[in-house]
Write a protein that holds these residues in place. Structure first.
Motif, PDB file in Angstrom:
ATOM      1  N   ASP A  72      44.977  80.393   8.201  1.00 12.42           N
ATOM      2  CA  ASP A  72      45.540  79.505   9.359  1.00 12.42           C
ATOM      3  C   ASP A  72      46.593  80.073   9.887  1.00 12.42           C
ATOM      4  O   ASP A  72      46.855  79.905  11.033  1.00 12.42           O
ATOM      5  CB  ASP A  72      45.996  78.060   8.739  1.00 12.42           C
ATOM      6  N   VAL A  73      47.575  80.765   9.171  1.00  9.44           N
ATOM      7  CA  VAL A  73      48.731  81.302   9.621  1.00  9.44           C
ATOM      8  C   VAL A  73      48.449  82.682  10.437  1.00  9.44           C
ATOM      9  O   VAL A  73      48.791  82.570  11.473  1.00  9.44           O
ATOM     10  CB  VAL A  73      49.876  81.782   8.372  1.00  9.44           C
ATOM     11  N   ALA A  74      47.512  83.358  10.152  1.00 13.42           N
ATOM     12  CA  ALA A  74      46.778  84.488  10.850  1.00 13.42           C
ATOM     13  C   ALA A  74      46.282  83.911  11.943  1.00 13.42           C
ATOM     14  O   ALA A  74      46.701  84.717  13.306  1.00 13.42           O
ATOM     15  CB  ALA A  74      45.886  85.433  10.032  1.00 13.42           C
ATOM     16  N   ASN A  75      45.669  83.013  12.174  1.00  9.27           N
ATOM     17  CA  ASN A  75      44.950  82.339  13.527  1.00  9.27           C
ATOM     18  C   ASN A  75      46.060  82.139  14.218  1.00  9.27           C
ATOM     19  O   ASN A  75      46.040  82.260  15.425  1.00  9.27           O
ATOM     20  CB  ASN A  75      44.214  81.029  12.982  1.00  9.27           C
ATOM     21  N   SER A  76      47.170  81.332  13.811  1.00  8.75           N
ATOM     22  CA  SER A  76      48.264  81.039  14.787  1.00  8.75           C
ATOM     23  C   SER A  76      49.081  82.092  15.236  1.00  8.75           C
ATOM     24  O   SER A  76      49.241  82.123  16.410  1.00  8.75           O
ATOM     25  CB  SER A  76      49.264  80.225  13.689  1.00  8.75           C
ATOM     26  N   VAL A  77      49.102  83.390  14.436  1.00 10.69           N
ATOM     27  CA  VAL A  77      49.807  84.384  14.941  1.00 10.69           C
ATOM     28  C   VAL A  77      48.703  84.943  16.156  1.00 10.69           C
ATOM     29  O   VAL A  77      49.413  85.347  17.223  1.00 10.69           O
ATOM     30  CB  VAL A  77      49.946  85.481  13.772  1.00 10.69           C
ATOM     31  N   ARG A  78      47.681  85.049  15.876  1.00  8.11           N
ATOM     32  CA  ARG A  78      46.454  85.835  16.713  1.00  8.11           C
ATOM     33  C   ARG A  78      46.582  84.733  18.132  1.00  8.11           C
ATOM     34  O   ARG A  78      46.691  85.651  19.039  1.00  8.11           O
ATOM     35  CB  ARG A  78      45.321  85.734  16.187  1.00  8.11           C
ATOM     36  N   ALA A  79      46.697  83.457  17.959  1.00  5.04           N
ATOM     37  CA  ALA A  79      46.716  82.531  19.132  1.00  5.04           C
ATOM     38  C   ALA A  79      47.916  82.841  20.098  1.00  5.04           C
ATOM     39  O   ALA A  79      47.828  82.923  21.257  1.00  5.04           O
ATOM     40  CB  ALA A  79      46.470  81.329  19.005  1.00  5.04           C
ATOM     41  N   ALA A  80      49.068  82.956  19.357  1.00  7.38           N
ATOM     42  CA  ALA A  80      50.485  83.423  19.842  1.00  7.38           C
ATOM     43  C   ALA A  80      50.442  84.360  20.729  1.00  7.38           C
ATOM     44  O   ALA A  80      51.163  84.562  21.917  1.00  7.38           O
ATOM     45  CB  ALA A  80      51.489  82.932  19.021  1.00  7.38           C
ATOM     46  N   VAL A  81      50.085  85.708  20.077  1.00  8.10           N
ATOM     47  CA  VAL A  81      49.651  86.917  20.640  1.00  8.10           C
ATOM     48  C   VAL A  81      48.922  86.816  21.946  1.00  8.10           C
ATOM     49  O   VAL A  81      49.258  87.516  22.819  1.00  8.10           O
ATOM     50  CB  VAL A  81      49.428  87.987  19.700  1.00  8.10           C
ATOM     51  N   ALA A  82      47.947  86.293  21.775  1.00  4.68           N
ATOM     52  CA  ALA A  82      46.964  86.224  22.837  1.00  4.68           C
ATOM     53  C   ALA A  82      47.621  85.319  23.915  1.00  4.68           C
ATOM     54  O   ALA A  82      47.467  85.962  25.408  1.00  4.68           O
ATOM     55  CB  ALA A  82      45.624  85.324  22.484  1.00  4.68           C
ATOM     56  N   ALA A  83      48.345  84.435  23.744  1.00  5.84           N
ATOM     57  CA  ALA A  83      49.086  83.483  24.851  1.00  5.84           C
ATOM     58  C   ALA A  83      50.132  84.336  25.281  1.00  5.84           C
ATOM     59  O   ALA A  83      50.352  84.527  26.549  1.00  5.84           O
ATOM     60  CB  ALA A  83      49.711  82.309  24.187  1.00  5.84           C
ATOM     61  N   ALA A  84      50.762  85.215  24.547  1.00  8.58           N
ATOM     62  CA  ALA A  84      51.678  86.238  25.114  1.00  8.58           C
ATOM     63  C   ALA A  84      51.325  87.187  26.127  1.00  8.58           C
ATOM     64  O   ALA A  84      51.867  87.434  26.945  1.00  8.58           O
ATOM     65  CB  ALA A  84      52.663  86.733  23.722  1.00  8.58           C
ATOM     66  N   ALA A  85      50.172  87.642  25.880  1.00  9.50           N
ATOM     67  CA  ALA A  85      49.614  88.648  26.573  1.00  9.50           C
ATOM     68  C   ALA A  85      49.071  88.071  28.127  1.00  9.50           C
ATOM     69  O   ALA A  85      49.541  88.477  29.091  1.00  9.50           O
ATOM     70  CB  ALA A  85      48.172  89.072  25.846  1.00  9.50           C
ATOM     71  N   ASP A  86      48.586  86.949  27.909  1.00 12.39           N
ATOM     72  CA  ASP A  86      48.519  86.215  29.174  1.00 12.39           C
ATOM     73  C   ASP A  86      49.651  85.821  30.094  1.00 12.39           C
ATOM     74  O   ASP A  86      49.810  85.838  31.187  1.00 12.39           O
ATOM     75  CB  ASP A  86      47.589  84.763  28.889  1.00 12.39           C
ATOM     76  N   ALA A  87      50.733  85.325  28.986  1.00 12.99           N
ATOM     77  CA  ALA A  87      52.028  85.165  29.900  1.00 12.99           C
ATOM     78  C   ALA A  87      52.592  86.072  30.558  1.00 12.99           C
ATOM     79  O   ALA A  87      53.153  85.963  31.462  1.00 12.99           O
ATOM     80  CB  ALA A  87      52.994  84.220  28.775  1.00 12.99           C
ATOM     81  N   ALA A  88      52.555  87.526  29.706  1.00 12.42           N
ATOM     82  CA  ALA A  88      52.898  88.610  30.389  1.00 12.42           C
ATOM     83  C   ALA A  88      52.065  89.105  31.676  1.00 12.42           C
ATOM     84  O   ALA A  88      53.010  89.453  32.583  1.00 12.42           O
ATOM     85  CB  ALA A  88      52.997  89.881  29.279  1.00 12.42           C
ATOM     86  N   GLU A  89      51.044  89.081  31.784  1.00 14.49           N
ATOM     87  CA  GLU A  89      50.277  89.232  32.989  1.00 14.49           C
ATOM     88  C   GLU A  89      50.631  88.151  34.007  1.00 14.49           C
ATOM     89  O   GLU A  89      50.770  88.482  35.233  1.00 14.49           O
ATOM     90  CB  GLU A  89      48.797  89.047  32.645  1.00 14.49           C
ATOM     91  N   TRP A  90      50.660  86.861  33.690  1.00 21.30           N
ATOM     92  CA  TRP A  90      51.257  85.868  34.512  1.00 21.30           C
ATOM     93  C   TRP A  90      52.758  86.159  35.283  1.00 21.30           C
ATOM     94  O   TRP A  90      52.932  86.212  36.515  1.00 21.30           O
ATOM     95  CB  TRP A  90      51.331  84.542  34.310  1.00 21.30           C
ATOM     96  N   ALA A  91      53.456  86.443  34.328  1.00 19.28           N
ATOM     97  CA  ALA A  91      54.907  86.966  34.756  1.00 19.28           C
ATOM     98  C   ALA A  91      54.916  88.275  35.711  1.00 19.28           C
ATOM     99  O   ALA A  91      55.671  88.220  36.670  1.00 19.28           O
ATOM    100  CB  ALA A  91      55.750  87.355  33.461  1.00 19.28           C
ATOM    101  N   ARG A  92      54.182  89.275  35.416  1.00 16.63           N
ATOM    102  CA  ARG A  92      54.095  90.444  36.028  1.00 16.63           C
ATOM    103  C   ARG A  92      53.411  90.250  37.508  1.00 16.63           C
ATOM    104  O   ARG A  92      54.181  90.634  38.390  1.00 16.63           O
ATOM    105  CB  ARG A  92      52.981  91.563  35.506  1.00 16.63           C
ATOM    106  N   GLU A  93      52.515  89.190  37.423  1.00 19.76           N
ATOM    107  CA  GLU A  93      52.157  89.127  38.920  1.00 19.76           C
ATOM    108  C   GLU A  93      53.009  88.248  39.817  1.00 19.76           C
ATOM    109  O   GLU A  93      53.070  88.327  40.733  1.00 19.76           O
ATOM    110  CB  GLU A  93      50.579  88.057  38.607  1.00 19.76           C
ATOM    111  N   LYS A  94      53.498  87.181  39.019  1.00 17.32           N
ATOM    112  CA  LYS A  94      54.800  86.453  39.792  1.00 17.32           C
ATOM    113  C   LYS A  94      56.053  87.289  40.330  1.00 17.32           C
ATOM    114  O   LYS A  94      56.184  87.098  41.348  1.00 17.32           O
ATOM    115  CB  LYS A  94      55.262  85.369  38.816  1.00 17.32           C
ATOM    116  N   LEU A  95      56.248  88.255  39.372  1.00 16.88           N
ATOM    117  CA  LEU A  95      57.255  89.149  39.755  1.00 16.88           C
ATOM    118  C   LEU A  95      56.769  90.006  41.174  1.00 16.88           C
ATOM    119  O   LEU A  95      57.691  90.335  41.940  1.00 16.88           O
ATOM    120  CB  LEU A  95      57.745  90.083  38.733  1.00 16.88           C
ATOM    121  N   HIS A  96      55.445  90.573  40.894  1.00 12.94           N
ATOM    122  CA  HIS A  96      55.111  91.326  42.025  1.00 12.94           C
ATOM    123  C   HIS A  96      54.990  90.582  43.402  1.00 12.94           C
ATOM    124  O   HIS A  96      55.561  91.067  44.336  1.00 12.94           O
ATOM    125  CB  HIS A  96      53.659  91.865  41.490  1.00 12.94           C
TER     126      HIS A  96
END
Length: 109
Positions: A72-96
């Motif tokens: 369960d902890v591993a699943n939480s970490v994976r979900a947060a990291v996946a969300a972080a990747a999406d958030a980074a892409e969103w932030a790059r697009e916004k900054l661009h």
């Protein structure tokens, strides 16, 4: 303008715009390296801080881990990291979009 003649005003404008694009690119690169976004796993256990460039700068556990199964902890970490990747892409697009919104292509190019 007759064929074969050089339009010096157009060339000067093109050089000015090129320099402006270089400047904007440097601003964008700096922002991508420094702007951070924070996301959490769906269950709220894991919080990840990521730059717009995708570099994870912090990982926090927001609740006790001893009562949770390792899977369960591993699943939480994976979900947060996946969300972080999406958030980074969103932030790059916004900054661009914010950085280059006023840029217009050179007329006649």
């Amino acid at each position: 303008m007759p064929r074969g003649e050089i339009d010096e005003a157009w060339i000067e404008e093109a050089i000015r715009r090129y320099r402006r694009i270089e400047s904007l690119q440097a601003e964008f690169d700096q922002a991508v390296a420094t702007v951070e976004v924070t996301v959490r796993s769906p269950d709220g256990l894991v919080e990840v801080v990521v730059t717009a460039g995708g570099r994870i700068t912090d990982v926090r556990f927001l609740g006790p881990l001893h009562a949770r199964a390792p899977r369960d902890v591993a699943n939480s970490v994976r979900a947060a990291v996946a969300a972080a990747a999406d958030a980074a892409e969103w932030a790059r697009e916004k900054l661009h979009n914010e950085t280059f919104t006023a840029y217009r292509p050179l007329a006649g190019a």
